[in-house]
Structures are given as structure tokens and as C-alpha cells.
Design an enzyme around this catalytic site. Structure first.
Site, mmCIF file in Angstrom:
data_model
loop_
_atom_site.group_PDB
_atom_site.id
_atom_site.type_symbol
_atom_site.label_atom_id
_atom_site.label_comp_id
_atom_site.label_asym_id
_atom_site.label_seq_id
_atom_site.Cartn_x
_atom_site.Cartn_y
_atom_site.Cartn_z
ATOM 1 N N ASP A 67 -6.158 59.342 74.830
ATOM 2 C CA ASP A 67 -5.738 60.369 73.884
ATOM 3 C C ASP A 67 -5.632 61.751 74.525
ATOM 4 O O ASP A 67 -6.081 61.958 75.660
ATOM 5 C CB ASP A 67 -6.701 60.412 72.683
ATOM 6 C CG ASP A 67 -8.172 60.259 73.069
ATOM 7 O OD1 ASP A 67 -8.501 60.486 74.245
ATOM 8 O OD2 ASP A 67 -8.975 59.904 72.207
ATOM 9 N N ASN A 136 -18.874 57.602 63.802
ATOM 10 C CA ASN A 136 -18.349 56.960 62.585
ATOM 11 C C ASN A 136 -17.577 55.678 62.925
ATOM 12 O O ASN A 136 -16.867 55.136 62.092
ATOM 13 C CB ASN A 136 -17.432 57.934 61.832
ATOM 14 C CG ASN A 136 -16.266 58.397 62.682
ATOM 15 O OD1 ASN A 136 -16.101 57.968 63.817
ATOM 16 N ND2 ASN A 136 -15.446 59.277 62.135
ATOM 17 N N HIS A 138 -15.261 55.466 65.325
ATOM 18 C CA HIS A 138 -13.903 55.661 65.836
ATOM 19 C C HIS A 138 -13.798 55.236 67.300
ATOM 20 O O HIS A 138 -14.779 55.278 68.046
ATOM 21 C CB HIS A 138 -13.387 57.093 65.604
ATOM 22 C CG HIS A 138 -13.984 58.147 66.476
ATOM 23 N ND1 HIS A 138 -14.258 59.425 66.023
ATOM 24 C CD2 HIS A 138 -14.334 58.165 67.785
ATOM 25 C CE1 HIS A 138 -14.740 60.147 67.009
ATOM 26 N NE2 HIS A 138 -14.801 59.411 68.085
ATOM 27 N N GLU A 143 -9.691 57.140 63.397
ATOM 28 C CA GLU A 143 -10.807 57.397 62.490
ATOM 29 C C GLU A 143 -10.863 56.314 61.407
ATOM 30 O O GLU A 143 -9.891 55.578 61.197
ATOM 31 C CB GLU A 143 -10.613 58.776 61.848
ATOM 32 C CG GLU A 143 -10.554 59.942 62.834
ATOM 33 C CD GLU A 143 -11.883 60.193 63.556
ATOM 34 O OE1 GLU A 143 -12.925 59.684 63.114
ATOM 35 O OE2 GLU A 143 -11.862 60.896 64.582
HETATM 36 C C1 F6R Z 1 -12.470 59.869 74.156
HETATM 37 C C2 F6R Z 1 -12.330 59.368 72.812
HETATM 38 C C3 F6R Z 1 -13.440 59.296 71.809
HETATM 39 C C4 F6R Z 1 -14.841 59.172 72.402
HETATM 40 C C5 F6R Z 1 -15.893 59.089 71.293
HETATM 41 C C6 F6R Z 1 -17.299 59.079 71.853
HETATM 42 O O1 F6R Z 1 -11.254 59.819 74.870
HETATM 43 O O2 F6R Z 1 -11.255 59.012 72.479
HETATM 44 O O3 F6R Z 1 -13.185 58.209 70.940
HETATM 45 O O4 F6R Z 1 -14.909 58.042 73.212
HETATM 46 O O5 F6R Z 1 -15.776 60.193 70.433
HETATM 47 O O6 F6R Z 1 -17.543 60.308 72.461
HETATM 48 P P1 F6R Z 1 -18.857 60.595 73.310
HETATM 49 O O7 F6R Z 1 -18.779 59.730 74.511
HETATM 50 O O8 F6R Z 1 -18.753 62.067 73.659
HETATM 51 O O9 F6R Z 1 -20.010 60.265 72.420
#
Ligand code: F6R
Length: 248
Positions: A67, A136, A138, A143
Site C-alpha cells: 500500500d 481491528n 485489517h 478495513e
Molecule cells: C502496512 C500495512 C498495515 C500494517 C498493520 C500493522 O503496509 O498495510 O496493514 O501491517 O497496520 O501495523 P504494525 O506492524 O505497525 O502494527
């Protein structure tokens, strides 16, 4: 789905880096799907260390990231492009013309998404997709509530995410409102998926996502239906799952 229990964050990072290394060694011209966020940073650091020791060669590897924020330039230190260079690409012998992220500066969102789907197709699909797990459930910016059939698309960030991101920007108006992300269908098309999770604050969602029902309300739960998923989680993240060290 295989779930590997790691002692702590460092152990999780080493185990994840080992799996990524194995992929690169077995298929030097592989396509790695990569993630940002705090969880994979330790694995990237470990890969850099092994590269510097001469154990790894990334010269033929292609990468596609999950992303990117819409509207941030590549020079912006909050862009995922910047993150990837800083945490990995600047420190290994990867050919940067083969490192891809959605084009956050493409104003035409349909074009940005179409282009990115085409890039993923043209490189032959993803061999190993690395994922972090949101609180959550995701994955990428998919989401809760997202349809499982989506490919790369543009998402509106929730008020909660915008507020949480405010600390990284000079003012609230500078925080991106949208992002481009691979969809669930794109992620599920990867041949192999590696999920990294760390910390007690993820314990509830680990249980829900990997041991609960498969539902769009918990996007990561779809991974239970993929035939080659490895989850590497530390003990804190696995605290609410009783029997987890092996196959699920
Ligand atoms: C990252 C992404 C997000 C993270 C997720 C967990 O490219 O797309 O889905 O993998 O938010 O984030 P952390 O590792 O910071 O807890």
C-alpha cells in the site's frame, strides 16, 4: 495455516527473516510482497545484516508493496516509498527499478489502481507476501467490512486512523485522507503468505483472526482459507490462544 511461536520480537523477526531468506535463496528471481508498519522492521534489519555478511543476494529480486498513501510524494518521510528505502532497499543490492509501490501521486485513482494491478500481473504474481496485522484485523488498508473479492483500490482513511497519524505530520491538514492498497483478492493470490505479529496488544485479534469465523468483519480471517500461510507470532501475541505452536 502454520503458526510458529516466537519467544519475543527479536525471535519473531529472525524467524520471519529466515523464511524470506529461504525464498530468496530458493528462487533468486522471486517476487516479494512487502509491508510497512512497525512489526516487519526487525525482519528487514535482520535481512540487511545477513546481506552485509554476504549470505544473501537481492540482485534479481522484484518487490511489490501492499500500500501507499495517496497524495504523498516519494520524498515525504511518511510515504511508504521512503519507509522501504530507509528500512530495506537502501541497504541491500536490490535493483530499485524493480521495487514497486502504488503511485501515491497519481491523482486519477482508477488509473493508479489499474496500473498497480497490471504491475503485479506483469511481474508474474507474488511468490511470498509479508503481512502485518492491524488491531481491528485489517491487512494492508483493507478495513473491516471490505469485500473479499477486491483488487487494488483506493480507501478513505477512518477518522480514527487520521487522528492516530496526526503525530507524524506538521498539522492535521497534512495527514493523508486516502490510500491505495492491494485488495484481499490480490493478497490471497500470493503463492505463500507470511504474517508477522508481536505484542500483547495484538493477542485478541490474533485469536479472532486465526481461530474465529472467516468474516469480512475481520479481514485477516480470510487467510485461514489460503493453502500456504505461515504466521510467526511472539508469545505475547499468542497469549490468548491455548494450543498454537503447530498446524492449525
Ligand atoms: C502496512 C500495512 C498495515 C500494517 C498493520 C500493522 O503496509 O498495510 O496493514 O501491517 O497496520 O501495523 P504494525 O506492524 O505497525 O502494527
Amino acid at each position: 495455516m502454520k503458526i510458529y511461536r516466537a519467544k519475543d520480537y527479536n525471535d519473531m523477526s529472525r524467524k520471519a527473516a529466515n523464511i524470506i531468506s529461504a525464498q530468496v535463496i530458493m528462487k533468486p528471481g522471486c517476487v516479494l510482497g512487502l509491508a510497512t508498519g512497525s512489526t516487519p522492521i526487525g525482519a528487514y534489519r535482520q535481512l540487511v545484516e545477513w546481506y552485509k555478511k554476504g549470505d544473501l543476494d537481492f540482485s534479481e529480486v522484484t518487490t511489490v508493496n501492499l500500500d501507499e498513501y495517496r497524495g504523498l510524494t516519494r520524498e515525504n518521510d511518511q510515504s511508504y516509498y521512503y519507509f522501504m528505502n530507509e528500512n530495506l532497499f537502501d541497504h541491500i543490492n536490490i535493483d530499485k527499478s524493480r521495487t514497486f509501490l502504488p503511485d501515491g501521486m497519481e491523482a486519477d485513482s482508477d488509473k493508479a489502481c489499474r496500473d498497480y494491478n497490471e504491475i503485479i500481473q506483469s511481474v508474474g504474481g507474488v511468490d511470498l507476501q509479508l503481512l502485518g496485522l492491524g488491531h481491528n484485523g485489517h491487512i494492508g488498508f483493507n478495513e473491516p467490512g471490505i469485500a473479499f473479492e477486491t483488487e487494488t483500490h483506493c480507501v478513505n482513511l477512518t477518522e480514527r486512523t487520521i487522528k492516530a497519524n496526526m503525530r507524524f505530520f506538521p498539522a492535521e491538514k497534512d495527514v493523508p485522507r486516502q490510500a491505495y492498497t492491494m485488495g484481499i483478492k490480490t493478497i490471497m493470490s500470493a503463492k505463500k503468505i507470511l504474517v508477522v505479529v508481536s505484542g500483547e496488544d495484538k493477542a485478541d485479534i490474533v485469536k479472532e483472526a486465526f481461530f474465529g469465523p472467516v468474516t469480512p468483519a475481520v479481514p485477516a480471517s480470510i487467510l485461514q482459507l489460503h493453502n500456504d500461510v505461515i504466521v510467526v507470532a511472539d508469545e505475547a501475541a499468542l497469549a490468548k490462544c491455548s494450543d498454537t505452536a503447530d498446524d492449525k
